[in-house]
Write a protein that holds these residues in place. Structure first.
Motif, PDB file in Angstrom:
ATOM      1  N   SER A 102      24.311 -13.624  48.283  1.00 30.13           N
ATOM      2  CA  SER A 102      24.871 -14.944  48.581  1.00 30.13           C
ATOM      3  C   SER A 102      23.787 -15.860  49.147  1.00 30.13           C
ATOM      4  O   SER A 102      23.728 -17.052  48.810  1.00 30.13           O
ATOM      5  CB  SER A 102      26.040 -14.816  49.559  1.00 30.13           C
ATOM      6  OG  SER A 102      25.609 -14.406  50.836  1.00 30.13           O
TER       7      SER A 102
ATOM      8  N   SER B  19      21.393 -17.082  46.432  1.00 29.74           N
ATOM      9  CA  SER B  19      21.953 -18.092  45.532  1.00 29.74           C
ATOM     10  C   SER B  19      21.765 -19.520  46.033  1.00 29.74           C
ATOM     11  O   SER B  19      21.869 -20.461  45.242  1.00 29.74           O
ATOM     12  CB  SER B  19      23.443 -17.818  45.302  1.00 29.74           C
ATOM     13  OG  SER B  19      24.199 -18.109  46.470  1.00 29.74           O
ATOM     14  N   CYS B  20      21.503 -19.696  47.333  1.00 31.84           N
ATOM     15  CA  CYS B  20      21.445 -21.063  47.850  1.00 31.84           C
ATOM     16  C   CYS B  20      20.242 -21.356  48.747  1.00 31.84           C
ATOM     17  O   CYS B  20      20.052 -22.498  49.160  1.00 31.84           O
ATOM     18  CB  CYS B  20      22.733 -21.408  48.587  1.00 31.84           C
ATOM     19  SG  CYS B  20      23.117 -20.369  49.998  1.00 31.84           S
TER      20      CYS B  20
ATOM     21  N   SER C  67      16.775 -22.198  48.787  1.00 32.80           N
ATOM     22  CA  SER C  67      15.782 -22.592  47.794  1.00 32.80           C
ATOM     23  C   SER C  67      14.376 -22.704  48.357  1.00 32.80           C
ATOM     24  O   SER C  67      13.413 -22.849  47.608  1.00 32.80           O
ATOM     25  CB  SER C  67      16.180 -23.926  47.156  1.00 32.80           C
ATOM     26  OG  SER C  67      16.336 -24.921  48.144  1.00 32.80           O
TER      27      SER C  67
ATOM     28  N   VAL D 190      20.560 -20.792  56.105  1.00 34.19           N
ATOM     29  CA  VAL D 190      21.861 -20.875  55.439  1.00 34.19           C
ATOM     30  C   VAL D 190      22.960 -20.663  56.471  1.00 34.19           C
ATOM     31  O   VAL D 190      22.970 -19.655  57.184  1.00 34.19           O
ATOM     32  CB  VAL D 190      21.980 -19.837  54.310  1.00 34.19           C
ATOM     33  CG1 VAL D 190      23.379 -19.870  53.694  1.00 34.19           C
ATOM     34  CG2 VAL D 190      20.922 -20.093  53.234  1.00 34.19           C
TER      35      VAL D 190
ATOM     36  N   ASN E 206      26.865 -20.219  56.544  1.00 29.25           N
ATOM     37  CA  ASN E 206      28.042 -19.968  55.721  1.00 29.25           C
ATOM     38  C   ASN E 206      29.254 -19.800  56.639  1.00 29.25           C
ATOM     39  O   ASN E 206      29.264 -18.947  57.526  1.00 29.25           O
ATOM     40  CB  ASN E 206      27.853 -18.712  54.877  1.00 29.25           C
ATOM     41  CG  ASN E 206      29.034 -18.466  53.948  1.00 29.25           C
ATOM     42  OD1 ASN E 206      29.227 -19.189  52.978  1.00 29.25           O
ATOM     43  ND2 ASN E 206      29.831 -17.467  54.251  1.00 29.25           N
TER      44      ASN E 206
ATOM     45  N   VAL F 139      21.362 -25.337  55.058  1.00 31.60           N
ATOM     46  CA  VAL F 139      22.162 -25.342  53.831  1.00 31.60           C
ATOM     47  C   VAL F 139      23.562 -24.865  54.203  1.00 31.60           C
ATOM     48  O   VAL F 139      23.760 -23.699  54.546  1.00 31.60           O
ATOM     49  CB  VAL F 139      21.555 -24.436  52.750  1.00 31.60           C
ATOM     50  CG1 VAL F 139      22.422 -24.451  51.493  1.00 31.60           C
ATOM     51  CG2 VAL F 139      20.137 -24.884  52.416  1.00 31.60           C
TER      52      VAL F 139
ATOM     53  N   SER G 193      27.405 -23.876  53.558  1.00 32.00           N
ATOM     54  CA  SER G 193      28.129 -23.263  52.459  1.00 32.00           C
ATOM     55  C   SER G 193      29.404 -22.623  52.992  1.00 32.00           C
ATOM     56  O   SER G 193      29.581 -22.453  54.203  1.00 32.00           O
ATOM     57  CB  SER G 193      27.243 -22.210  51.780  1.00 32.00           C
ATOM     58  OG  SER G 193      27.945 -21.562  50.743  1.00 32.00           O
TER      59      SER G 193
ATOM     60  N   GLN H 252      25.437 -26.394  47.663  1.00 35.70           N
ATOM     61  CA  GLN H 252      24.796 -25.199  47.117  1.00 35.70           C
ATOM     62  C   GLN H 252      25.547 -23.976  47.649  1.00 35.70           C
ATOM     63  O   GLN H 252      25.030 -23.203  48.430  1.00 35.70           O
ATOM     64  CB  GLN H 252      23.323 -25.153  47.531  1.00 35.70           C
ATOM     65  CG  GLN H 252      22.501 -26.293  46.964  1.00 35.70           C
ATOM     66  CD  GLN H 252      21.075 -26.296  47.513  1.00 35.70           C
ATOM     67  OE1 GLN H 252      20.811 -26.785  48.603  1.00 35.70           O
ATOM     68  NE2 GLN H 252      20.162 -25.742  46.747  1.00 35.70           N
ATOM     69  N   ASN H 253      26.773 -23.843  47.213  1.00 34.76           N
ATOM     70  CA  ASN H 253      27.630 -22.823  47.785  1.00 34.76           C
ATOM     71  C   ASN H 253      27.098 -21.422  47.537  1.00 34.76           C
ATOM     72  O   ASN H 253      26.686 -21.079  46.422  1.00 34.76           O
ATOM     73  CB  ASN H 253      29.047 -22.938  47.229  1.00 34.76           C
ATOM     74  CG  ASN H 253      29.865 -23.989  47.956  1.00 34.76           C
ATOM     75  OD1 ASN H 253      29.598 -24.292  49.112  1.00 34.76           O
ATOM     76  ND2 ASN H 253      30.846 -24.553  47.289  1.00 34.76           N
ATOM     77  N   ALA H 254      27.118 -20.614  48.598  1.00 33.04           N
ATOM     78  CA  ALA H 254      26.685 -19.223  48.481  1.00 33.04           C
ATOM     79  C   ALA H 254      27.640 -18.482  47.556  1.00 33.04           C
ATOM     80  O   ALA H 254      28.857 -18.548  47.713  1.00 33.04           O
ATOM     81  CB  ALA H 254      26.662 -18.570  49.859  1.00 33.04           C
TER      82      ALA H 254
END
Length: 459
Positions: free
Chosen positions: A250, A253-254, A256, A262, A264, A415, A417, A443-445
């Motif tokens: 996960s 995936s987001c 970058s 991240v 979440n 980020v 998510s 940029q959803n996980a």
């Protein structure tokens, strides 16, 4: 004509399948289905088990909904899924390919999930100390095997191989005689040293642990084998990646850039960033630390603050209000009530009410439960309460991983998510107040997308 990577996420409540186009790395098709596989616990031991057959049936149905012409052009299959849990099987009879285009589970145990609570604190304290920087908790594969050794040793005699549910799928697809496991899943089982990438065999052997049940460890991002048969139009001989952890996928995936963190917020909440390439984790478990270090890719680690309290706290509040209203003779659906509460909070930009939302405790501090302070006659409106509750979720996660820690690590962007963030504008507003950094969304996980991206980058 484009080729595709098939990414599969065998999650706790659902299965998701995506087809990632190899050239542009865009999702060409996706499907998700609930597994409805939870089994009732009549044992009184706080067991959390799922029906393996239902999970595999759901997996087959999910893939069957993808476009057949694209499945025929799959270049590689990647698996991820729920970590920590354990499934046991016999390779020679672990599945049935008699239907040719798909396999069904056969002669396996039920899946004992990461939510399993049969290992009490007293039982866990009786286990040998692991040679690892990660503690062992109930629901971890190694702890579950120890429990069976003590309470039902005959159960283990029926099986020769063990792994996570995603490891099982890989083994069955490839017709493997054993189980291969990446460090991401091995670390989630316990008694695995991520620095040496080896199981604590001497410690486990001294405790009488059945070493033959330990999977063979292979690098994260490597291949486990090739499909033994055609599968839903995917050609026989298609490479299959060794299964990865859903959390790591996960994030992949987001995240970058190395300077991203991240955040979440879905059912629970996680805040994570990548450690420098030369980072080494502690030599021993740090049970009271709010930050853990999970193996990532290429010998790197993620620093992770994993809170048990996220969107589930808001859901619990909504359920409480719904229950109260029902007792008072009023009816309103949870979804309708949720939207009304968010509207109230949007009209209340600030609040001096303070809510500590840790109603589930935290792994590093299980006895720290929720509380509300600074209550006055002027801050009892629903707008005040929801605004304070959303801020409390952020206050909790930033207390576990302070902003200064992120800045010291060179993080320049958050980020955001997760389903709770996507649905709740108030929560997003509080995120932007909590972090003096750029915050981006969209940029959803997605673990299924992440595992496909990993293999796409390594082909």
């Amino acid at each position: 004509m484009s080729d595709f990577i098939l990414g599969l996420d065998v999650g706790t409540t659902s299965v998701k399948a995506v087809l990632l186009e190899t050239g542009c790395r865009a999702v060409a098709a996706s499907q998700a289905l609930p597994t409805v596989s939870d089994l009732p616990d009549h044992s009184g031991i706080k067991a959390k088990e799922q029906d393996t057959g239902r999970i595999i049936d759901t997996l087959n149905r999910c893939i069957g909904l993808l476009p057949g012409d694209k499945l025929q052009r799959v270049r590689c299959v990647g698996l991820t899924g729920q970590m920590h849990g354990i499934l046991l099987w016999r390779p020679e009879s672990g599945c049935d390919w008699s239907n040719r285009d798909f396999f069904t589970a056969k002669h396996t145990s039920q899946l004992i999930t990461w939510q399993d609570g049969r290992c009490s604190s007293d039982f866990l304290s009786s286990l040998p100390k692991p040679d690892s920087h990660l503690s062992v908790s109930t629901g971890f594969g190694s702890a579950t095997i120890f429990w069976y050794m003590k309470n039902k040793p005959e159960f283990l005699e029926d099986f020769t191989v063990a792994g996570t549910i995603q490891d099982y799928v890989v083994s069955m697809l490839c017709g493997l005689d054993g189980c291969v496991m990446t460090p991401q899943n091995a670390a989630s089982w316990g008694f695995f040293n991520t620095s040496s990438n080896q199981w604590n065999e001497n410690i486990l052997k001294g405790a009488g642990f059945p070493l033959h049940l330990l999977p063979q460890c292979v690098p994260s991002g490597s291949l486990a084998g090739r499909t033994r048969s055609q599968w839903h139009g995917i050609p026989a001989g298609t490479p299959v990646g060794a299964a990865l952890g859903d959390f790591q996928c996960s994030v992949y995936s987001c995240m970058s850039a190395r300077t991203d963190a991240v955040l979440n917020i879905s059912t629970s909440a996680q805040l994570t960033f990548a450690m420098p390439a030369d980072f080494n984790p502690p030599d021993s478990p740090q049970p009271v630390s709010s930050i853990s270090y999970f193996p990532y890719f290429d010998s790197m680690y993620l620093a992770v603050a994993a809170s048990l309290n996220g969107g589930n706290v808001l859901a619990t509040f909504v359920e409480m209000l719904t229950s109260w209203m029902r007792e008072l003779g009023a009816e309103l659906s949870d979804s309708c009530l949720y939207e009304k509460l968010i509207h109230c909070a949007l009209n209340q930009q600030t609040s001096d009410l303070r809510v500590s939302p840790t109603i589930l405790g935290e792994r590093h501090n299980p006895l720290c439960l929720g509380h509300v302070t600074n209550i006055s006659t002027s801050n009892l409106s629903l707008g005040h309460v929801i605004r304070a509750l959303c801020r409390g979720v952020l206050d909790n996660i930033t207390s576990m991983m302070p902003v200064g820690c992120l800045q010291q690590a060179g993080v320049s962007r958050i980020v955001g998510s997760g389903s709770a963030l996507a649905r709740n504008e108030v929560l997003r507003q509080e995120v932007e107040k909590a972090f003096p950094l750029q915050v981006v969304y969209g940029q959803n996980a997605d673990s299924a997308v992440g595992v496909a991206m990993v293999l796409c980058d390594r082909l």
